[in-house]
Design an enzyme around this catalytic site. Structure first.
Site, mmCIF file in Angstrom:
data_model
loop_
_atom_site.group_PDB
_atom_site.id
_atom_site.type_symbol
_atom_site.label_atom_id
_atom_site.label_comp_id
_atom_site.label_asym_id
_atom_site.label_seq_id
_atom_site.Cartn_x
_atom_site.Cartn_y
_atom_site.Cartn_z
ATOM 1 N N LYS A 1 23.352 77.207 81.786
ATOM 2 C CA LYS A 1 24.830 77.279 81.861
ATOM 3 C C LYS A 1 25.304 78.177 82.995
ATOM 4 O O LYS A 1 26.210 77.827 83.725
ATOM 5 C CB LYS A 1 25.408 77.906 80.580
ATOM 6 C CG LYS A 1 25.503 77.019 79.409
ATOM 7 C CD LYS A 1 26.362 77.644 78.308
ATOM 8 C CE LYS A 1 26.083 79.082 77.962
ATOM 9 N NZ LYS A 1 24.851 79.428 77.305
ATOM 10 N N ARG B 1 32.393 80.600 71.784
ATOM 11 C CA ARG B 1 31.085 80.551 71.129
ATOM 12 C C ARG B 1 31.221 80.410 69.623
ATOM 13 O O ARG B 1 30.214 80.251 68.935
ATOM 14 C CB ARG B 1 30.345 81.849 71.431
ATOM 15 C CG ARG B 1 29.148 81.691 72.370
ATOM 16 C CD ARG B 1 28.592 83.075 72.595
ATOM 17 N NE ARG B 1 27.286 83.120 73.152
ATOM 18 C CZ ARG B 1 27.027 83.357 74.438
ATOM 19 N NH1 ARG B 1 27.998 83.448 75.305
ATOM 20 N NH2 ARG B 1 25.789 83.476 74.844
ATOM 21 N N ARG C 1 13.117 84.325 82.915
ATOM 22 C CA ARG C 1 14.400 84.543 83.608
ATOM 23 C C ARG C 1 14.508 85.973 84.151
ATOM 24 O O ARG C 1 14.167 86.944 83.479
ATOM 25 C CB ARG C 1 15.532 84.291 82.611
ATOM 26 C CG ARG C 1 16.904 84.602 83.149
ATOM 27 C CD ARG C 1 17.959 83.895 82.379
ATOM 28 N NE ARG C 1 18.254 84.486 81.084
ATOM 29 C CZ ARG C 1 19.156 83.989 80.247
ATOM 30 N NH1 ARG C 1 19.822 82.893 80.562
ATOM 31 N NH2 ARG C 1 19.377 84.568 79.091
ATOM 32 N N ARG D 1 16.794 90.781 81.820
ATOM 33 C CA ARG D 1 17.922 91.277 81.029
ATOM 34 C C ARG D 1 17.430 92.004 79.788
ATOM 35 O O ARG D 1 16.435 91.600 79.190
ATOM 36 C CB ARG D 1 18.787 90.079 80.595
ATOM 37 C CG ARG D 1 19.924 89.794 81.518
ATOM 38 C CD ARG D 1 20.585 88.473 81.261
ATOM 39 N NE ARG D 1 20.967 88.216 79.875
ATOM 40 C CZ ARG D 1 21.713 87.170 79.507
ATOM 41 N NH1 ARG D 1 22.157 86.319 80.419
ATOM 42 N NH2 ARG D 1 22.009 86.966 78.249
ATOM 43 N N ARG E 1 19.734 84.793 68.948
ATOM 44 C CA ARG E 1 20.792 84.087 69.673
ATOM 45 C C ARG E 1 20.713 82.584 69.433
ATOM 46 O O ARG E 1 21.736 81.920 69.270
ATOM 47 C CB ARG E 1 20.705 84.395 71.175
ATOM 48 C CG ARG E 1 21.445 85.672 71.543
ATOM 49 C CD ARG E 1 20.755 86.426 72.638
ATOM 50 N NE ARG E 1 20.814 85.751 73.910
ATOM 51 C CZ ARG E 1 20.004 86.039 74.934
ATOM 52 N NH1 ARG E 1 19.080 86.971 74.802
ATOM 53 N NH2 ARG E 1 20.135 85.407 76.060
HETATM 54 P P1 AMP Z 1 25.453 85.127 77.952
HETATM 55 O O1 AMP Z 1 25.351 85.807 79.267
HETATM 56 O O2 AMP Z 1 26.514 84.073 77.911
HETATM 57 O O3 AMP Z 1 24.111 84.649 77.447
HETATM 58 O O4 AMP Z 1 25.941 86.248 76.893
HETATM 59 C C1 AMP Z 1 25.155 87.379 76.631
HETATM 60 C C2 AMP Z 1 25.602 88.037 75.330
HETATM 61 O O5 AMP Z 1 26.967 88.464 75.445
HETATM 62 C C3 AMP Z 1 25.566 87.142 74.108
HETATM 63 O O6 AMP Z 1 24.284 87.043 73.525
HETATM 64 C C4 AMP Z 1 26.578 87.855 73.210
HETATM 65 O O7 AMP Z 1 26.006 89.024 72.639
HETATM 66 C C5 AMP Z 1 27.637 88.312 74.205
HETATM 67 N N1 AMP Z 1 28.676 87.278 74.393
HETATM 68 C C6 AMP Z 1 28.969 86.614 75.534
HETATM 69 N N2 AMP Z 1 29.976 85.763 75.350
HETATM 70 C C7 AMP Z 1 30.326 85.879 74.037
HETATM 71 C C8 AMP Z 1 31.282 85.243 73.221
HETATM 72 N N3 AMP Z 1 32.101 84.280 73.706
HETATM 73 N N4 AMP Z 1 31.356 85.606 71.922
HETATM 74 C C9 AMP Z 1 30.563 86.568 71.418
HETATM 75 N N5 AMP Z 1 29.617 87.195 72.113
HETATM 76 C C10 AMP Z 1 29.495 86.860 73.425
#
Ligand code: AMP
Length: 220
Positions: A18, A94, A131, A163, A174
């Protein structure tokens, strides 16, 4: 709204690509790329109270509570704000609650398309394990496709590293939350006639071509 200034959402499991694909799509259309995960990581790196609170949830693989996430998005969506025009949303919404809140916030100018970037669970594990991400600009690399020079970002010269939330336990959590909280959004957008499924397996360029093709077909 025409295809020149689309308002898109990209859904998909962690590791589905994504981040990379939504960055490319946003560049392609000349619209904002909006990643709530990037926003939280930037705040955490700056050490703000808000960022450090978000980081506790992120590192455990938990979702940041809805009220925090919606507040952040709402600020960006106000008319005349950075998200007043076209955008590609990455990692938001989400949860079903976030999807409904998004509708409320952008009610006058609805979404054009929601893409579910589909990559099976088994494949995303491998991708996430390999990653590596630039700490400064968030560009995504893989151990099999590193930056040209010694884990220094090709784009901005930042440090490229794993990360903190890419541990096995956090990834498991997740993926579990994705099935429970995010899959219902897929049904929600399907019912609204906005959803399209795109196969996310394959080389990045190949997947990007598929995405552009779908956008051209759906947005014309
Ligand atoms: P990502 O970079 O999109 O994988 O997001 C990393 C982490 O940020 C996720 O595992 C959540 O802990 C938090 N996060 C990002 N976007 C959201 C969202 N829309 N709702 C809740 N937590 C989020």
């Amino acid at each position: 709204m025409g295809s020149s200034d689309p308002r898109l959402v990209l859904l998909g499991r962690q590791g589905a690509g994504k981040g990379t694909q939504s960055t490319r799509l946003a560049e392609h259309y000349g619209v904002m790329h909006v990643s709530t995960g990037d926003m939280f990581r930037t705040q955490a790196a700056q050490g703000t109270a808000f960022g450090l609170e978000a980081k506790r949830y992120m590192d455990a693989g938990e979702l940041v509570p809805d009220e925090i996430v919606v507040g952040v998005i709402e600020e960006s969506m106000v008319p005349g704000g950075p998200l007043g025009g076209g955008f590609v949303l990455d990692g938001f919404p989400r949860t079903l609650h976030q999807a409904r809140e998004l509708d409320r916030v952008i009610s006058g100018d609805p979404l054009d398309l929601v893409i579910d970037l589909d990559v099976p669970r088994e494949i995303v594990f491998d991708r996430i394990a390999g990653r590596r991400v630039c700490e400064s600009c968030q560009r995504v690399y893989h151990v099999n496709l590193p930056p040209e020079k010694d884990w220094t970002c090709d784009t901005c010269g930042g440090d490229v590293r794993q990360r903190d939330d890419d541990t096995e336990e956090a990834v498991e959590r997740r993926l579990e939350l994705y099935e429970r909280e995010t899959v219902p959004i897929v049904q929600y957008y399907r019912a609204l006639g906005l959803l399209i499924l795109v196969d996310g397996v394959g080389e990045g360029d190949e997947v990007f071509e598929r995405l552009v093709k779908v956008c051209v077909e759906q947005l014309s």
